[in-house]
Scaffold this active site. Sequence first.
Site, PDB file in Angstrom:
ATOM      1  N   ASP A 265      45.409  50.310  15.754  1.00  0.00           N
ATOM      2  CA  ASP A 265      45.137  48.932  16.131  1.00  0.00           C
ATOM      3  C   ASP A 265      43.638  48.822  16.369  1.00  0.00           C
ATOM      4  O   ASP A 265      42.949  49.824  16.613  1.00  0.00           O
ATOM      5  CB  ASP A 265      45.933  48.532  17.371  1.00  0.00           C
ATOM      6  CG  ASP A 265      46.219  47.033  17.417  1.00  0.00           C
ATOM      7  OD1 ASP A 265      45.509  46.273  16.737  1.00  0.00           O
ATOM      8  OD2 ASP A 265      47.151  46.629  18.131  1.00  0.00           O
ATOM      9  N   GLU A 612      49.638  30.444  23.767  1.00  0.00           N
ATOM     10  CA  GLU A 612      50.273  31.769  23.813  1.00  0.00           C
ATOM     11  C   GLU A 612      49.825  32.554  22.589  1.00  0.00           C
ATOM     12  O   GLU A 612      49.789  32.039  21.476  1.00  0.00           O
ATOM     13  CB  GLU A 612      51.802  31.648  23.854  1.00  0.00           C
ATOM     14  CG  GLU A 612      52.427  30.915  22.697  1.00  0.00           C
ATOM     15  CD  GLU A 612      53.951  30.955  22.716  1.00  0.00           C
ATOM     16  OE1 GLU A 612      54.532  31.682  23.544  1.00  0.00           O
ATOM     17  OE2 GLU A 612      54.562  30.269  21.887  1.00  0.00           O
TER      18      GLU A 612
END
Length: 873
Positions: A265, A612
Site C-alpha cells: 500500500d 466518508e
Amino acid sequence: MKNRYPSRTAVAAAVAVSLSLHAQAAPADARQRAGDLLARMTLEEKASQLQHDSPAIERLAIPRYNWWNEGLHGVARAGNATVFPQAIGLAATWNTALIERVGDTVAGEFRAKYLEAVAPDGGTAMYRGLTVWSPNVNIFRDPRWGRGQETYGEDPHLTSRIGVAYVRGLQGDDPGAPKVSATVKHFAVHSGPESDRHRDDIHPSPRDLTETYLPAFHATITEGKALSIMCAYNAVDGVPACANEPLLKDYLRGAWKFQGHVVSDCGAVADIHTEGAHRYTGTPEQAVAAAIKAGTDVFCEFGGSPTAAPATTVRAVRQGLLAEADVDRAVLRLLEARIRLGLLETPADRPFQRITASDYDTPANRALNLEAARQSLVLLKNDGLLPLRQAPARIAVIGPNADSVDALVGNYNGTPSHPVTVLQGLRARFPNARVDYIEGTGWVAPPLQDVPASSLCLDEACTRPGVKLERYDNLALEGAPATVETIARAEFKWGWPNAYDRKTSARWSGYLRATESGVHNFRLKSNQGYRIRVDGRLVTDLWDLAWPTSKTELSLTAGKVYRIEVEAQQTGWDGDQQLQWTKPSFDDAAALEAARQADLVVYAAGLNWQLEGEEMTVHAPGFAGGDRTSLDLPAPQEALLERLGALGRPLVLVNLSGSAMALNWADRNVPAIVQAWYPGGEGGQAIAELIAGDYSPAGRLPVTFYKSAADLPPFKDYGMRGRTYKYFRGEPLYPFGHGLSYTRFRYTAAATPKQVCAGCAVTLTVDVKNDGLRAGDEVVQVYVSRPGDAAPNSTLAGFARVSLKPGEHRKVSFRLEAKALSTVDAAGRRSVEAGPASVWVGGGQPGGTTVTRPSSGVKLRLTVKGRRSLPPF
C-alpha cells in the site's frame, strides 16, 4: 561486477537481442524471458524496478512502467470511463455472473486506456497501465469505516464469491495472457480507523483470522488465481503487514502457493521505519530489507520518502542487510508479470488486438452499467406506495443528493460522460410531470449556493466588479498563463465549446465581500481537483481527489472584504465549474411548499465520497478522518426529512451512501425507503425506473443496518463478537440479506437428505415459485446454524439470484461442501462436529428479514454423523 557504463555498441546489441526476445517468445516462456532480462541488469537497475513508477532501462528496451492503476468499479482517475456502482453496491446485486461481466468490461476499458496513452516506446504513466489494484476484499466489520464502501460487505462467503468473480472477469481465462492483472487488497486484517492505519497493530484471535479475515484472500488467490496482492498499512501481531513473514511467506506463498507479485500500500514500506508509524526498524535500509525478504516486490511510495529511492535498496544490499538474490526474486516476478500482460511487446505483437483506444465508456458498457445499478438497489421498506399506481402530475425532488454527481460515483472512480442524477432520471422517466427541484439542505450544513457576482470584486475597496481568470495549458498552474481575462463570477465551463479540451488548470483571484456574519463553507462545483484560499488560508483542499486533505469552515463578518483565490484542474470533460458557499441564514420553506403541492415527494439524502472515504479531514458532526462517529443521517438532513414526513404527502426516501445508516425515524414514518449506495453513472435512471415500477427490485444488503453505533463494540476492537449478522445479538434495523420485492416467492423443500457424514458434501434442492403478478428476481440464500456457545448465529453458505415470471417455479440446488457444516475453535482449528445442523433456504436470513417483514423460505434439519478435522480455509 557488471560494467555499469557499457559501450554504445554493446547497448545496440543488447537492445537488438531484447527486442528479438520480446517479439518471438511465447507466453509459456515468460519466466525464461524475464530471467534473460534480469541477467543483463545491474543492481542499480534492478532496484529501480521495485518502485511503483519504474523507470525505463533503455539499453534493454524495457520501457517505463507505472504499476499504480485503480479499478475498483471501473477505470479510475483516467478521465471518462464507465463508472459502475461502487463496490458495496456491486455486492448488493448478489450476482456473481453479473460481477464477472462487469470485471471483463472494466478490463477491456483498461486495455483501451492503455492504448490511448501508451508512449511510442511502450511506456506508461500512472492510471494508464494494466496492473489493476482491485478488488478490495477486506471485511466491512464496522459500518463506521469510511472505506467500507470499497468492499463487498461484512460476510466472508459473499465477499469471497463476489471477489473471485471480479478477479476472473478482470483477468480472463488465460493466466499466461491475462487481460489485466488483479490485485486483491489489503492483506490483511485491515478495516480502520483511518486515522490510525499507519501505526495500528492488530492482534486478531486465531478464530477470527480463520473464520473472518483471511477466507476472501484465500479464495481470490487459490480459486480466482489473482496475479497480485497488496499488503496493508497496519501491523499484524507486532509485524507490519508488508514485512510480515507469517502472512506473506507462511500463508500466501507457502500454504496458498501464490506465484504472483506483492505490492505495498502506498507509503506502507516507509511506515515500517517512520517515527509516528510502526518504527519497526531503525533505518530505511532495514525497512526495505525487511519488506523484500518477507516477499514485497513493488514499493508504492511517495517522493519524499527514502524508501522511494532505489539507492536505499542498493545500500541495503551493500550493508549486508539484504541479499541480491532476494532483489532478483522480486524483479523476476515483476518482469514476468509485464511479459504476460504484453507490456514489453511491440504494437503488432500485443494481445487483445480487437480492443481499440476508443473502446471505453461505450453505449454497450453504459447499458451493462445500468443493469448493474438496477440490480444493486435495495428496497428497504415499502408500505404499498411503490410501485406507483399512476404517473404523478407533480413531483417534488428534494435533498442534497438529488442532483449530485458526487453521490453517484463514490470513491476510486472514473468520470461518467453522461451522468444521470436522481433528478435527471425522474425528469426523463416522467416527462409529462412537473418536477420541482429544491435542494432544501446541504449534506451537513445549509445548502450550497452560487456566490453571486455582487459579492466579488477585483480590488480590496470593491470598486471594480469581477474576478481575474488565468488559464494554463498544464495541470499544475505552471509557467505563464495561456489566457488572462476578467469575468463576472468564479465560474467556467471546462472544454467549452470543445468537450475534448483536457489537462488544463485555472486560477480565479479577487476579493469577496461577505453579506452575512457567521460560519460559511466553500466549494467549487466540480468533479475535478481544486483548492480555495481565503485571506491566504487554505479552507478547502481537494487538489488531489485521491488524497483529500482539508475541508474546513470559516467565519466571515458581514460587510468585510476578504481576498479569495480558487485554483482548479481538469483531467476530463466536466462541464460547469462554479464557486459556491453556504450562508448562515437558511430557510427550507421553499422545499416544504414544493412538497405540499406535489403528488409525490422524492427525498434524496445520505452521504458522498467527500464525507466518508480514505484518510480524510472532515470537520462535521458525526465524521472523523474519513470514518463516521455516528450512523445517523446528518442532522440537517434528518430535520428536513421529519418536516417533510409531517406533511403527509406520498414520500420516498432514497438514501445514497457507501455504508449502513440508522434510518430509525424513516423506518417508522416514511412509506418507502430505497438504499441506492453510490449507484454509478446511470444510477439516477435505475432509481427512477424502480420508483415507476419498470422492474421489481431484488438487491440485498451485504451489511447489517444497525439502529445505533452504540449497539456496537468499540471501533478499534477487531474482535468479531457483537459484530455483523453472525455475532450480533441485538435486533438490527435491517438485517444482512434483507431486500424487498414487488412480487412474492414461495419455497418448497425438494430432495433433501436427513443425515450427512462429517467431511462429506451435501446437495440441497428447493422449489422456488413466483406467486405474484409481476416478473422478478429472487436472491435465494442458504444459512447454516450449528450448536455451541462460540458458534455464529448463522453462516451464509450459498446463494443464487434467479429470475422468475409470474407463476413460474424453478428447482434450485446447492452443493454444500464439508466446510459449510464446520465450526472453528478458539485455536483457529476448523472441524465438522457430530450433531444437528439447521439449514435455512429462503429470501433472507432464518426466521425472516425482520419481525414485521418475514421472508419466505424453508427450514431443513440435518444430522451430522462422526467428526472430521478440515483445513482452515
